[in-house]
Write an enzyme that holds these catalytic residues in place. Structure first.
Site, PDB file in Angstrom:
ATOM      1  N   GLY A  53       0.833  -1.201   0.000  1.00 20.06           N
ATOM      2  CA  GLY A  53       0.000   0.000   0.000  1.00 20.06           C
ATOM      3  C   GLY A  53       0.859   1.238   0.000  1.00 20.06           C
ATOM      4  O   GLY A  53       1.960   1.218  -0.548  1.00 20.06           O
ATOM      5  N   CYS A  80       4.497  -6.538   2.572  1.00 27.89           N
ATOM      6  CA  CYS A  80       5.006  -5.175   2.685  1.00 27.89           C
ATOM      7  C   CYS A  80       4.123  -4.325   3.602  1.00 27.89           C
ATOM      8  O   CYS A  80       4.054  -4.589   4.798  1.00 27.89           O
ATOM      9  CB  CYS A  80       5.148  -4.574   1.285  1.00 27.89           C
ATOM     10  N   TYR A  81       3.412  -3.361   3.054  1.00 32.37           N
ATOM     11  CA  TYR A  81       2.515  -2.568   3.914  1.00 32.37           C
ATOM     12  C   TYR A  81       1.578  -3.487   4.689  1.00 32.37           C
ATOM     13  O   TYR A  81       1.254  -3.232   5.847  1.00 32.37           O
ATOM     14  CB  TYR A  81       1.689  -1.598   3.056  1.00 32.37           C
ATOM     15  N   HIS A 166       8.218  -8.402  -1.809  1.00 36.63           N
ATOM     16  CA  HIS A 166       7.076  -8.678  -2.705  1.00 36.63           C
ATOM     17  C   HIS A 166       7.251 -10.027  -3.402  1.00 36.63           C
ATOM     18  O   HIS A 166       7.948 -10.121  -4.406  1.00 36.63           O
ATOM     19  CB  HIS A 166       6.972  -7.569  -3.754  1.00 36.63           C
ATOM     20  N   GLU A 168       5.233 -11.517  -5.208  1.00 36.87           N
ATOM     21  CA  GLU A 168       4.470 -11.582  -6.460  1.00 36.87           C
ATOM     22  C   GLU A 168       5.253 -11.107  -7.677  1.00 36.87           C
ATOM     23  O   GLU A 168       4.873 -11.396  -8.802  1.00 36.87           O
ATOM     24  CB  GLU A 168       3.166 -10.775  -6.326  1.00 36.87           C
ATOM     25  N   ASP A 224     -12.417 -11.593 -26.101  1.00 38.09           N
ATOM     26  CA  ASP A 224     -13.396 -11.546 -25.012  1.00 38.09           C
ATOM     27  C   ASP A 224     -14.822 -11.771 -25.513  1.00 38.09           C
ATOM     28  O   ASP A 224     -15.557 -12.590 -24.971  1.00 38.09           O
ATOM     29  CB  ASP A 224     -13.313 -10.209 -24.264  1.00 38.09           C
ATOM     30  N   LYS A 363      -7.149 -12.173 -18.714  1.00 36.89           N
ATOM     31  CA  LYS A 363      -7.100 -12.420 -20.155  1.00 36.89           C
ATOM     32  C   LYS A 363      -6.626 -13.838 -20.498  1.00 36.89           C
ATOM     33  O   LYS A 363      -7.209 -14.501 -21.353  1.00 36.89           O
ATOM     34  CB  LYS A 363      -6.151 -11.399 -20.790  1.00 36.89           C
TER      35      LYS A 363
END
Ligand code: XMP
Length: 507
Positions: A53, A80-81, A166, A168, A224, A363
């Site tokens: 954040g 993190c945050y 992080h 990710e 899509d 996607k």
């Protein structure tokens, strides 16, 4: 269904966290921190992740969360945050350090902690200035770096974990292993989220929502809307009508390919050949923004007219996907993804509601679902194509002649890229017909013909892009074939600008 709640504290990698969790076959939803109470009224997640954040838990209006979340008995991982929030909420101390720790950092892990089981000491990605200096009661340190004492903290008994880095982002070498440990070892999830399963649930959900109602979908032939059509067809068959507005600005044979993919199905497929209408409206127009506006508006008019012919429609279907939902920041408000980027919904008729069966998918999941449903490869792997089509790839005035020249040249270019095996590694590639004519020589004759530009980019988000370093031989082959096979082109240039400062499209 196994579900993980990702609480969004406003970090920049929120979508990425969700992607990583989905990659591990766990369904997750990103919910803004202010809407968590509402979410928990309806759902019981099996695990919770706090995102990163703002800079500090001490900034004014720093995102907060009701502390009862720590007593739910659901495992939590703070990133993190998110870790600092957890530490502060539970009685620890968070302090500002003199310097910011930013970038790749060698990190040591306590492998007896389930979060780091089997995870070797390795590089992580850090971006923080605040530090957890005192641990809350019941917590222990489970990771550190030379610069930071408490890089990760854990309360194993309560299943509360926090990491300062992080996991990710790709720079964290063992990030996916750490997330996997959290989901599989700590939350005890099985990883049962697959598109096969999703297709079944989505089909049932569509049937429940729609009943005997009639559904209308604007089919553009993009990934899509095509997947949306296929899914709806499986769910409600001939209750679905798809309107495909062929504006005459499609690539070579594209309109026919879209028609071929759907014409034998149960759904009602209506192709509107509106080329003349569009070209008439575009006659003499050279300004890119005007072109876009005209094409968008005309699209809506055609769609509305056809819609009215059908008579009563109960639902309008849209291929809204999850990034649109997250970007809206709302998580639950209706996101109107306009057809061909035109604001607002067409006023076809009064309809009861929207059907958006791809709202929860990324996607690549949409593509996977398309394959699962047996959609033609051509549509599943179609590269992005702008709503205004070749209208923004013919510079200056748009004429049928120029469109045909571009269609032929673009088809050759795409063929050569595919032959060279580059079609999946380059994210978007196309030809642009410039409004520039130059002198050339063909045989014994002087020519005065168009310059064609070739464009190819590599990108993940299409917000930034690098020009693709295509081998010279491929460019050479495409160039000589185009000049040899397409009349009125006597010069080819390759676009070597990235985005920024250029954009991907030329107009
Ligand atoms: P730019 O040119 O802005 O393009 O770098 C970024 C991506 O968006 C696509 N694009 C559009 N897609 N309607 C669309 O549906 C549009 O009006 C439109 N304009 C650009 C472009 O092809 C690229 O993938």
């Amino acid at each position: 269904m196994e579900e993980v709640l990702i609480i969004d504290f406003g970090g920049q990698y929120n979508q990425l966290i969700a992607r990583r969790v989905r990659d591990l076959h766990v369904y997750c939803e990103v919910v803004p921190y202010k809407k968590v109470d509402k979410y928990l009224e309806k759902k019981e997640p099996k695990g919770i992740i706090f995102t990163g954040g703002p800079n500090s838990v001490y900034v004014e209006d720093a995102p907060k969360i009701d502390k009862k979340i720590y007593d739910l008995g659901v495992p939590i991982l703070g990133l993190c945050y998110g870790m600092q929030r957890m530490a502060l909420d539970l009685g620890g101390r968070v302090e500002r350090s003199k310097s910011r720790e930013f970038g790749k950092t060698t990190t040591r892990f306590d492998r007896s902690c389930p979060l780091f089981e089997g995870v070797e000491d390795s590089i992580t990605w850090m971006s923080h200035q605040d530090l957890v200096t005192d641990l809350p009661q019941g917590f222990e340190k489970v990771s550190s770096t030379d610069a930071t004492e408490n890089t990760a903290i854990a309360n194993k008994e309560k299943n509360l974990y926090g990491v300062q880095f992080h996991p990710e982002v790709n720079h964290t070498e063992k990030g996916q292993d750490i997330l996997k440990n959290f989901l599989y070892k700590i939350c005890k999830l099985e990883g049962s989220w697959t598109m096969e399963k999703y297709a079944k649930t989505a089909i049932q959900a569509i049937r429940d929502q729609v009943g005997q109602g009639k559904v209308l979908l604007a089919l553009s032939g993009g990934v899509d809307s095509s997947v949306c059509a296929k899914l709806l067809e499986k769910a409600i068959g001939d209750q679905l009508t798809c309107i495909f507005v062929d504006h005459g600005l499609m690539r070579k044979n594209e309109g026919d390919q879209v028609e071929a993919a759907f014409k034998d199905s149960k759904l009602h497929f209506i192709r509107v050949n509106a080329e003349d209408r569009f070209l008439k409206k575009l006659d003499g127009v050279t300004d890119p923004e005007k072109k876009r506006k005209i094409i968008g508006e005309e699209f809506i008019r055609v769609f509305e007219e056809e819609g009215r012919k059908i008579g009563s429609v109960d639902y309008l279907a849209q291929g809204t996907i999850y990034p649109d939902v997250i970007e809206s920041g709302s998580g639950d408000a209706a996101v109107i993804k306009s057809h061909h980027n035109v604001g607002g919904l067409p006023e076809v008729v009064d309809f009861k509601g929207l059907v958006e069966p791809l709202r929860q998918l990324f996607k690549d999941e949409v593509r996977e679902l398309g394959q699962e449903l047996g959609l033609a490869d051509y549509l599943v792997w179609r590269q992005p194509f702008p709503g205004p089509g070749l209208g923004i790839r013919v510079m200056g005035e748009i004429t049928k002649e120029k469109l045909d020249i571009l269609r032929d040249a673009d088809a050759i270019y795409r063929e050569e890229i595919a032959k060279a095996g580059l079609d999946k590694s380059i994210n978007q590639y196309f030809a642009v017909l410039t409004n520039n004519r130059t002198v050339g020589v063909m045989g014994d004759y002087r020519t005065y013909d168009y310059t064609l530009a070739l464009r190819a980019v590599k990108t993940t988000d299409f917000m930034t892009a690098d020009w693709a370093k295509i081998p010279y031989e491929v460019l050479e082959k495409a160039s000589s074939r185009i000049v040899g096979e397409v009349d009125h082109i006597n010069r080819i240039v390759y676009d070597i600008t990235s985005k920024p400062p250029a954009t991907i499209e030329w107009e």
